[in-house]
Write a protein that holds these residues in place. Structure first.
Motif, short mmCIF file in Angstrom:
data_model
loop_
_atom_site.label_atom_id
_atom_site.label_comp_id
_atom_site.label_asym_id
_atom_site.label_seq_id
_atom_site.Cartn_x
_atom_site.Cartn_y
_atom_site.Cartn_z
N TYR A 130 50.79 5.22 75.95
CA TYR A 130 52.19 5.19 75.43
C TYR A 130 52.32 4.13 74.36
O TYR A 130 53.34 3.72 74.13
N ALA A 166 59.55 5.42 78.58
CA ALA A 166 60.36 5.40 77.69
C ALA A 166 61.35 4.10 77.61
O ALA A 166 61.59 3.53 76.88
N GLN A 180 58.87 1.34 76.62
CA GLN A 180 58.79 1.47 75.00
C GLN A 180 59.93 0.91 74.45
O GLN A 180 59.85 0.01 73.43
N ASP A 181 60.98 1.20 74.90
CA ASP A 181 62.42 0.59 74.21
C ASP A 181 62.70 -0.80 74.29
O ASP A 181 62.89 -1.48 73.59
N LYS A 191 58.89 -0.60 70.88
CA LYS A 191 57.90 0.43 70.39
C LYS A 191 58.32 1.69 70.83
O LYS A 191 57.25 2.48 71.01
N LYS A 192 59.50 2.12 70.66
CA LYS A 192 59.74 3.29 70.95
C LYS A 192 59.11 4.44 69.75
O LYS A 192 59.14 4.34 68.65
N THR A 193 58.54 5.47 70.49
CA THR A 193 57.68 6.47 69.63
C THR A 193 58.69 7.80 69.49
O THR A 193 59.57 7.92 70.38
N SER A 194 58.16 8.65 68.71
CA SER A 194 58.90 9.78 68.57
C SER A 194 58.50 10.72 69.76
O SER A 194 57.53 10.48 70.32
N THR A 229 54.74 10.82 72.05
CA THR A 229 54.79 10.51 73.24
C THR A 229 54.35 11.69 74.21
O THR A 229 53.53 11.32 74.97
#
Length: 703
Positions: free
Chosen positions: A108, A227, A230-231, A235-238, A242
């Motif tokens: 992730y 998620a 990541q948030d 580092k939130k990804t699309s 993910t």
């Protein structure tokens, strides 16, 4: 340069150290292993490499190995981590979950560092921006041994509101619903972190060891954990990225897998031939289970005798009493009805008495995974779990050593199928380590150094002390029943089920052919399971030695001798009450109200401590004022201890409501729940029982 070779497991593995040839009989361990693990057992193929008797796994040269490990160690440093995972763990489950989170984080696009709460540093903790806590509750609501200091800090009146402002956290709590304080430590951590200013980023999870704690953990992860992390880490990804990241684990090579291991291995014919211990390798244990080994004591068995009227060791129908000599262990702090944790020792038939020790493979300190120097025999017998199938995380690590690419991919796919792997390792099947290697990892060639670091550690087994310290502080008694499960599913049935779910068996060979070959090699012996530690203890001889530790229990008699005592035990659940009865005798039978309800199948089959208990309840001795027996199979309709409670309802109600009586229950969780329900009816309400539990007047020890 090291000469690296693989041999068939039924042969002697030869190591060339310079001009001196040494033989390590590791292969025999895999073949000659005791039948305690399963009906027939051996071990997977292990290759050993040495240069001047030093093993450096996973690389063709020592220098290459050293370089790759240095790189790995650097990348794993905590300073660059996106979040930190703290664990409070007693048996290793919480630590195992924490390691899984650490490994999965990379999928992730996150980096994580696992930290043992035993090493908790308050100043570091308050500076960390994102933390995950995996917290187990032990016994009657206590923190695990390694989390005691953390909870003292967390609950201290010195803590101030806002102390954790800016910290983001989430908690996975672990426990057993059969205990009244289920997950209480995890719940406390979750609430206190919020009170101190932390922000919860994911709902607290609760894992129930009485049902399916692995599934609970998976559900917690899959309900949005990654998620949220990541948030929290920015580092939130699309969604596309993910989704692609979580499709499956990377297929590591053996070199890549070995490069993550911190230790190298040195082997010599005798301890004197080993080099000076590496100062970078620190004693104390690298994990919860490893630490146990360093804190354990050795104790001698004085005697071991049968308690059943009818026994059959081969069929697993045996229960033994063991007396252990504590006279030379003055520092051993034990009390009547405490728990004694015993390390199992698995039988190795051949000579494996070459010495080994670990060395750090980087310039960084590393912790021993178990005490060294020791012999290869001791390493395999005491410290490696060779009976049980590897966990999914361990299977993925072993997959890196599979030479066939298709087979390696098939193993990784199997490791991701949680329902199938639960089937393979659960009751009724119970594949062994050897069987997993034979059917799913046939081309794996694992060097010894890597094997010792990847394979699961042996877990100690806990037994309630069945003797009184007041009567004799030099002897510790145990009551042990051999754990047995017969009629495990045949290999042919198991492999057909695996194939029906789309998984490969033994390089793609048909399940029927593989099963036929297996049965032929194993002489058509039915598959069965015998608990390794209980089997060891039930076949002990006087003079044998055990590694043990004491774990204090909540079974404590009230100081007021006039307080009524109600004891309920089934089978080996009589152990603490045998201890109490001996204590009553040592007190000259001054407690006037002591009732024991004991249950077993038949009076002429498994009535444990029959002579002792009947003597204790006689008018002449009077250590027990009342002995109530429930023989479940002695009549057409089964009678259990909870049924017998109603016969004594008036007396028990008076003891509890008017005289401040204490209740102690020991045995299986199903029995414990039934007794609790019966007492709720007898005493008037569930609230009555809840009050007794919360005030320490109702104490359970269930398994």
């Amino acid at each position: 340069m090291a000469s690296e070779r693989s041999t068939d497991v039924t042969k002697i593995t030869k190591l060339l150290a310079g001009s001196v040839a040494t033989a390590v009989l590791a292969g025999y361990c895999w073949r000659q292993f005791s039948s305690r693990c399963s009906s027939k057992n051996g071990l997977p193929e292990v290759s050993l490499a040495t240069s001047h008797s030093k093993v450096c796994s996973g690389s063709s040269t020592p220098s290459a190995c050293h370089e790759s490990l240095s790189t790995a160690a650097s990348s794993n440093s905590g300073s660059s981590s996106d979040f930190f995972i703290y664990f409070g763990s007693q048996s290793g489950t919480g630590e195992g979950f924490s390691r899984e989170l650490e490994e999965e984080a990379a999928k992730y696009h996150l980096s994580a560092t696992v930290l043992d709460l035993d090493d908790f540093d308050p100043e570091e903790f308050v500076r960390q921006k994102v933390v995950v806590l995996v917290i187990a509750t032990y016994g009657e609501g206590d923190p695990t041994d390694n989390a005691v200091n953390f909870f003292k800090w967390l609950s201290s009146s010195d803590r101030q509101s806002g102390e954790l402002d800016g910290q983001k956290f989430c908690v996975m709590s672990l426990g057993n619903r059969q205990y009244v304080n289920f997950c209480s430590c995890g719940r406390l951590a979750d609430s206190r972190l919020e009170e101190l200013g932390g922000s919860r980023v994911h709902t607290r999870g609760e894992g129930d060891d009485d049902k399916d704690i692995d599934e609970d953990f998976l559900q917690w992860k899959e309900s949005g954990l990654w998620a949220a992390l990541q948030d929290a880490a920015g580092k939130k990804t699309s969604g596309t990225d993910t989704d692609e990241a979580i499709k499956g684990p990377a297929c590591h090579t053996s070199q890549e897998s070995s490069s993550t291991l911190p230790l190298s291995l040195e082997i010599a014919e005798a301890p004197a031939n080993l080099s000076t211990p590496d100062p970078l390798v620190q004693a104390g244990g690298a994990d919860v289970l490893g630490k146990w080994y360093f804190k354990s004591s050795e104790i001698e068995v004085l005697e071991c005798y049968e308690l059943r009227q009818k026994s059959d060791v081969v069929a697993g129908e045996t229960t033994k009493h063991l007396n252990l000599d504590a006279s030379g262990l003055g520092s051993l702090d034990w009390n009547t009805a405490d728990n004694l944790e015993v390390a199992q020792r698995l039988g190795v038939e051949e000579q494996l008495d070459y010495s080994l020790q670990f060395q750090s493979r980087t310039s960084r300190p590393a912790k021993m995974i178990f005490p060294t120097p020791c012999t290869l025999r001791e390493a395999l017998e005491f410290y490696c779990d060779l009976c049980h199938a590897p966990s999914k995380a361990e299977l993925r690590k072993f997959a890196a050593f599979v030479e066939d690419a298709e087979e390696r991919e098939a193993v990784l796919t199997l490791a991701e199928d949680r329902d199938m792997y639960k089937f393979l390792t659960g009751e009724g099947v119970r594949l062994s380590l050897k069987e997993v290697f034979e059917f799913f990892l046939p081309s794996a060639k694992v060097d010894l150094c890597s094997f010792l670091q990847i394979v699961a550690r042996q877990r100690s087994r806990s037994y309630t002390i069945a003797s009184s310290r007041k009567e004799d502080n030099q002897v510790i008694g145990l009551c042990v029943k051999m754990a047995a499960e017969d009629m495990l599913q045949p290999i042919s049935t198991i492999l057909k089920e695996v194939e029906s779910k789309g998984h490969r068996v033994l390089g793609g060979a048909s399940s029927s052919r593989v099963a036929g070959q297996y049965d032929a090699r194993n002489d058509d012996v039915p598959r069965s399971f015998r608990g390794s530690c209980s089997s060891m203890l039930c076949t002990m001889e006087a003079g044998s030695r055990l590694k043990i530790q004491v774990k204090h229990s909540s079974f404590r008699l009230p100081k007021d001798l006039s307080t009524p005592i109600l004891m309920v035990g089934v089978g080996t659940g009589v152990a603490p009450f045998r201890a109490f009865t001996r204590e009553f005798r040592a007190e000259s039978s001054l407690r006037p109200k002591t009732m024991l309800l004991f249950g077993c199948q038949r009076s002429d089959v498994d009535y444990l401590y029959k002579e002792e208990l009947e003597e204790a309840s006689s008018e002449e001795e009077g250590a027990l004022s009342d002995l109530v027996l429930a023989f479940s199979r002695a009549q057409q309709h089964k009678v259990y201890v909870q049924d017998k409670l109603s016969e004594k309802a008036a007396e028990i109600s008076k003891w509890i409501h008017e005289e401040g009586g204490h209740i102690y229950v020991c045995g299986g969780t199903t029995m414990g729940a039934s007794v609790r329900s019966a007492l709720s009816v007898l005493l008037g309400s569930d609230d009555e029982v809840a009050t007794l539990l919360s005030t320490g007047r109702y104490v359970e020890e269930l398994w």
